[in-house]
Design a protein around this motif. Structure first.
Motif, PDB file in Angstrom:
ATOM      1  N   TYR A 133       0.857  -1.185   0.000  1.00 24.75           N
ATOM      2  CA  TYR A 133       0.000   0.000   0.000  1.00 24.75           C
ATOM      3  C   TYR A 133       0.894   1.235   0.000  1.00 24.75           C
ATOM      4  O   TYR A 133       1.936   1.253   0.660  1.00 24.75           O
ATOM      5  N   SER A 134       0.452   2.252  -0.727  1.00 21.96           N
ATOM      6  CA  SER A 134       1.294   3.441  -0.831  1.00 21.96           C
ATOM      7  C   SER A 134       0.427   4.698  -0.898  1.00 21.96           C
ATOM      8  O   SER A 134      -0.788   4.632  -0.972  1.00 21.96           O
ATOM      9  N   GLY A 135       1.110   5.823  -0.836  1.00 16.90           N
ATOM     10  CA  GLY A 135       0.465   7.115  -0.937  1.00 16.90           C
ATOM     11  C   GLY A 135       1.481   8.157  -1.336  1.00 16.90           C
ATOM     12  O   GLY A 135       2.673   7.864  -1.464  1.00 16.90           O
ATOM     13  N   THR A 136       1.012   9.379  -1.540  1.00 20.02           N
ATOM     14  CA  THR A 136       1.902  10.465  -1.919  1.00 20.02           C
ATOM     15  C   THR A 136       1.610  11.712  -1.099  1.00 20.02           C
ATOM     16  O   THR A 136       0.482  11.928  -0.661  1.00 20.02           O
ATOM     17  N   VAL A 137       2.653  12.496  -0.905  1.00 20.57           N
ATOM     18  CA  VAL A 137       2.549  13.814  -0.293  1.00 20.57           C
ATOM     19  C   VAL A 137       2.974  14.809  -1.378  1.00 20.57           C
ATOM     20  O   VAL A 137       4.098  14.724  -1.876  1.00 20.57           O
ATOM     21  N   THR A 138       2.076  15.701  -1.739  1.00 20.78           N
ATOM     22  CA  THR A 138       2.396  16.737  -2.717  1.00 20.78           C
ATOM     23  C   THR A 138       2.594  18.042  -1.975  1.00 20.78           C
ATOM     24  O   THR A 138       1.706  18.493  -1.244  1.00 20.78           O
ATOM     25  N   VAL A 139       3.765  18.637  -2.148  1.00 19.39           N
ATOM     26  CA  VAL A 139       4.093  19.908  -1.513  1.00 19.39           C
ATOM     27  C   VAL A 139       4.026  20.987  -2.575  1.00 19.39           C
ATOM     28  O   VAL A 139       4.690  20.894  -3.611  1.00 19.39           O
ATOM     29  N   LYS A 140       3.186  22.004  -2.322  1.00 19.35           N
ATOM     30  CA  LYS A 140       3.015  23.103  -3.297  1.00 19.35           C
ATOM     31  C   LYS A 140       3.634  24.381  -2.782  1.00 19.35           C
ATOM     32  O   LYS A 140       3.704  24.623  -1.628  1.00 19.35           O
TER      33      LYS A 140
END
Length: 140
Positions: A133-140
């Motif tokens: 299982y995975s996920g992402t963190v998007t930094v703007k």
């Protein structure tokens, strides 16, 4: 006829062995699912409480079938306090890791806070220890 006598002599033994095997298997699965989780050696534990009120706090539910939400958006320049909230003590997901974020944290039942500082804009991946299982963190 002779073969029937041999089978009749062995049948009680086979019945006992098969019964013991089945009960032993069920007992092992029961014990495994009801034993308290032991942290792996060299585990890094998450913070038990948040340290800073100036952080962006994001709660990620850790369930048996993944991370919810599995995509997180945060602002650059402010520390991010990730709370990996695990409802059940025993599940497939025992830890969360990320090479991108230099994170490898053992998860216990309940709140598991982890602080991310100085994130630059971009996409960062995280995953469970087994890479299922995975996920992402998007930094703007």
């Amino acid at each position: 006829m002779n073969e029937v006598k041999k089978l009749a002599a062995v049948w009680p033994f086979l019945t006992v062995v098969l019964t013991a095997f089945l009960f032993g298997g069920f007992a092992l699965f029961y014990i495994r699912d009801h034993m308290p989780e032991q942290p792996p050696d060299m585990a890094v534990f998450a913070q038990s409480t948040p340290q800073s009120a100036q952080s962006q706090i994001v709660t990620v539910d850790v369930r048996k079938n993944g991370f919810f939400p599995n995509h997180i958006e945060v602002q650059a320049g402010t520390p991010v306090l990730l709370n990996f909230k695990k409802e059940k003590g025993i599940s497939c997901i025992r830890d969360v890791a990320s090479l991108d974020l230099d994170m490898n944290v053992y998860l216990k039942k309940g709140d598991n806070y982890y602080t991310l500082d100085n994130l630059q804009p971009g996409n960062y991946e995280f995953h469970c220890g087994m890479y299922m299982y995975s996920g992402t963190v998007t930094v703007k």
